[in-house]
Design an enzyme around this catalytic site. Structure first.
Site, mmCIF file in Angstrom:
data_model
loop_
_atom_site.group_PDB
_atom_site.id
_atom_site.type_symbol
_atom_site.label_atom_id
_atom_site.label_comp_id
_atom_site.label_asym_id
_atom_site.label_seq_id
_atom_site.Cartn_x
_atom_site.Cartn_y
_atom_site.Cartn_z
ATOM 1 N N CYS A 1 36.457 22.028 2.902
ATOM 2 C CA CYS A 1 35.142 22.273 2.301
ATOM 3 C C CYS A 1 34.299 23.191 3.200
ATOM 4 C CB CYS A 1 34.450 20.950 2.012
ATOM 5 S SG CYS A 1 33.080 21.101 0.847
ATOM 6 N N LEU A 2 33.282 22.663 3.881
ATOM 7 C CA LEU A 2 32.498 23.481 4.802
ATOM 8 C C LEU A 2 33.396 24.051 5.896
ATOM 9 C CD1 LEU A 2 29.774 24.558 5.810
ATOM 10 C CD2 LEU A 2 29.449 22.387 7.017
ATOM 11 N N GLY A 3 34.442 23.319 6.251
ATOM 12 C CA GLY A 3 35.406 23.808 7.245
ATOM 13 C C GLY A 3 36.057 25.098 6.784
ATOM 14 N N MET A 4 36.435 25.171 5.502
ATOM 15 C CA MET A 4 37.008 26.406 4.957
ATOM 16 C C MET A 4 35.976 27.522 4.985
ATOM 17 S SD MET A 4 38.367 27.449 1.149
ATOM 18 C CE MET A 4 36.943 28.448 0.663
ATOM 19 N N GLU B 1 41.598 14.651 1.301
ATOM 20 C CA GLU B 1 41.660 13.318 1.922
ATOM 21 C C GLU B 1 41.389 12.189 0.931
ATOM 22 O OE1 GLU B 1 37.349 14.760 2.867
ATOM 23 O OE2 GLU B 1 39.348 15.611 2.522
ATOM 24 N N HIS C 1 38.460 18.350 -1.250
ATOM 25 C CA HIS C 1 38.650 17.279 -0.259
ATOM 26 C C HIS C 1 39.973 16.553 -0.527
ATOM 27 C CE1 HIS C 1 34.588 17.171 1.642
ATOM 28 N NE2 HIS C 1 34.248 17.780 0.510
ATOM 29 N N GLU D 1 17.873 -8.516 -1.763
ATOM 30 C CA GLU D 1 18.274 -7.546 -2.786
ATOM 31 C C GLU D 1 19.553 -7.925 -3.524
ATOM 32 O OE1 GLU D 1 19.193 -5.543 1.279
ATOM 33 O OE2 GLU D 1 17.706 -6.886 0.428
ATOM 34 N N GLN E 1 29.560 -22.609 8.226
ATOM 35 C CA GLN E 1 29.011 -23.727 7.457
ATOM 36 C C GLN E 1 27.661 -23.358 6.835
ATOM 37 O OE1 GLN E 1 29.056 -27.564 9.582
ATOM 38 N NE2 GLN E 1 30.612 -26.719 10.932
ATOM 39 N N THR F 1 32.109 -23.003 14.334
ATOM 40 C CA THR F 1 32.193 -22.949 12.871
ATOM 41 C C THR F 1 30.828 -23.065 12.195
ATOM 42 O OG1 THR F 1 32.465 -25.354 12.651
ATOM 43 C CG2 THR F 1 34.470 -24.040 12.972
ATOM 44 N N LYS F 2 29.788 -23.350 12.970
ATOM 45 C CA LYS F 2 28.478 -23.582 12.363
ATOM 46 C C LYS F 2 27.977 -22.382 11.548
ATOM 47 C CE LYS F 2 26.816 -27.034 13.332
ATOM 48 N NZ LYS F 2 27.052 -28.362 12.729
ATOM 49 N N PRO F 3 28.145 -21.112 12.014
ATOM 50 C CA PRO F 3 27.709 -19.984 11.181
ATOM 51 C C PRO F 3 28.385 -19.963 9.814
ATOM 52 C CG PRO F 3 28.080 -19.249 13.428
ATOM 53 C CD PRO F 3 28.605 -20.658 13.348
#
Length: 537
Positions: free
Chosen positions: A381-384, A508, A506, A153, A196, A192-194
């Site tokens: 939010c929902l807490g209030m 935060e 919010h 993707e 590379q 280190t191969k991964p």
């Protein structure tokens, strides 16, 4: 006038969740310390339009921008590290790209052409990236490509960014590849191969990395870096190590010691001022406080994955650093019964936002405990809304509830506004993004902010029902913040409680490590007072 930005593209290899977002944000922070103006883009290859309907267990928290876009949590890292407000356009998804291309096709904009991945999809991706650069007028645009190199993707995005480098010129586009270097304890050595193979996979797309940042559990030495430089065909000084650290905010300082900023400035030829990381160093030092500790119990239903509440966790850390204390967070599953045994040892309780009925009973238990035992409680939010519901029930409105969970409740103290009830699309009923809030004089909210009006970000459908506003006020509920027209309740608190405050928004999402959010600071100050009271100090 077309503004010429430089682009730094960050890709990831070996494993997912390797820390590309933190790496990109740290590079941005370093460039900011040179006086360079930086913005950021997160590309998410999933087909969803945005992050709004994604399960937090799969993708972590949904971060909301000022303009109301529900985005990937990495935009939160960018805002916190760069101390900027990003546009919702900064989160580019496959869903947005393909939807836009199909809309153009339906309108006949492609003049009958056969619409293909190349050039139509790749051109749209480049247009979206360049539009953000032009609108932001930033000197440097960080572009993080989600997922891992090799994912099907992400291929159109990598191809578009390969084309971008050719079109913008070598000096204006730089590629940084973040990989993982595992340590095999049985063999006693790093492998280190991964890295590379991951670099080889990236090169097969036509992209040659300019810098490789090696994530590792422990520090790797110079000979190992030289080996990676040799096999991956990058300069030795462009192989950078970021071992695991105690705080994500240390990462800019760690990679800065390896002259990442200087290398990038020379590589893409930026005019920069003398570097000054003093403020960030002070932030990191303040976050290391261990002496005085307070506890916060977060009552949520996604607590098994801390990233579901990432911005809240980081906001608490910012506030603790601001007060010179350490915060210990205890994650408590809201689906369980919340009784005295679970929370009596805590200095404070926080109930975060969320959707759906699961866990509501535990959150209401926590509100009741706070009311009966005078423990500082912060509801977001929902807490209030849970605070309002439980307060109403204890004040005689038996069975009071939100119509989100009980459409037949006798006392719908939380409800949809009438105009919202007519909208059927998921998200169409949401109040999203930044809205102003008018604060009431003499309240904890007003004291914390020190302002008459503030702006905060929202993400919710339901509101405090205005039909119950007056009667709840008569019972002692203080409405400390409203919309400027006084129609919507934004903040509530109680007079006869040491710290009982809920906000519909919010906060935060706007906290920064160097600018702790005032409500979180006020909350932790109350938690500290409760801690002192409990310990007899």
């Amino acid at each position: 006038m077309v503004y010429l930005s430089k682009y730094i593209v960050v890709t990831g290899g070996v494993v997912s969740s390797i820390g590309k977002g933190i790496t990109a944000a740290s590079i941005g922070r370093i460039l900011r310390s040179y006086g360079v103006d930086v913005t950021a883009i997160k590309i998410d290859p999933y087909l969803n339009w945005d992050s709004g309907t994604l399960n937090p267990y799969q993708h972590g928290e949904v971060f909301v921008t000022e303009d109301g876009m529900e985005t990937d949590l990495d935009l939160g890292h960018y805002e916190r590290f760069l101390d900027v407000n990003l546009s919702g356009k900064s989160n580019i998804t496959t869903g947005k790209v393909y939807s836009s291309v199909i809309n153009h096709e339906r309108k006949g904009d492609y003049l009958g052409s056969c619409v293909q991945i190349i050039p139509h999809i790749t051109n749209k991706i480049k247009d979206m990236v360049r539009k953000i650069a032009q609108e932001s007028q930033a000197e440097v645009v960080l572009v993080e490509v989600g997922g891992t190199v090799g994912d099907i993707e992400s291929q159109p995005f990598l191809e578009a960014l390969r084309q971008l480098r050719n079109e913008e010129g070598h000096d204006n586009v730089m590629f940084v590849h973040v990989t993982y270097v595992p340590y095999l304890r049985a063999a006693g050595e790093f492998k280190t191969k991964p890295t590379q193979h991951s670099t080889k996979e990236l090169r097969s797309t036509g992209i040659i990395p300019d810098m490789i940042i090696c994530r590792s559990e422990l520090s790797i030495d110079q000979p190992l870096k030289n080996k990676i430089a040799h096999f991956c065909d990058v300069e030795r000084e462009a192989v950078i190590n970021t071992p695991d650290v105690g705080s994500i905010y240390e990462v800019p300082l760690i990679i800065n010691r390896e002259n990442v900023g200087e290398y990038i400035i020379n590589r893409i030829k930026i005019d920069a001022c003398e570097q000054d990381l003093t403020e960030w160093e002070k932030v990191v030092e303040s976050l290391k406080q261990e002496d005085y500790q307070v506890s916060v119990g977060i009552i949520g239903k996604y607590v098994e994955l801390e990233d579901a509440y990432m911005s809240i966790r980081e906001s608490l850390k910012h506030a603790a650093a601001n007060l010179g204390i350490k915060v210990n967070i205890e994650w408590i599953q809201a689906e369980n019964i919340i009784d005295e045994e679970k929370v009596s040892h805590l200095d404070s309780i926080l109930i975060p936002g969320g959707f759906g009925e699961r866990g509501i009973s535990g959150k209401l238990d926590a509100v009741r405990y706070s009311l009966q035992n005078k423990v500082p409680l912060f509801g977001i939010c929902l807490g209030m809304q849970c605070m309002v519901i439980e307060f109403a029930r204890l004040e005689g409105f038996e069975g009071a509830h939100s119509t989100e969970f009980d459409t037949e409740t006798t006392y719908p103290v939380i409800d949809l506004m009438e105009e919202q009830k007519k909208i059927k699309n998921m998200g169409g009923t949401m109040r999203l993004g930044s809205y102003p809030c008018k604060l009431k004089d003499g309240t904890m909210a007003h004291e914390a902010y020190g302002e008459e009006e503030v702006s905060e970000r929202h993400r919710h459908r339901y509101e405090l029902n205005n039909d119950y506003r007056d009667v709840l006020r008569e019972k002692g509920l203080i409405i400390s913040g409203t919309s400027p027209d006084d129609f919507l309740v934004e903040m509530i608190e109680l007079k006869d409680h040491p710290w009982f405050l809920g906000c519909q928004f919010h906060p935060e999402f706007k906290s920064r490590p160097n600018k702790a959010h005032p409500i979180f600071v006020s909350f932790l100050r109350a938690a500290l007072e409760n801690h002192k009271h409990k310990s007899g100090n």
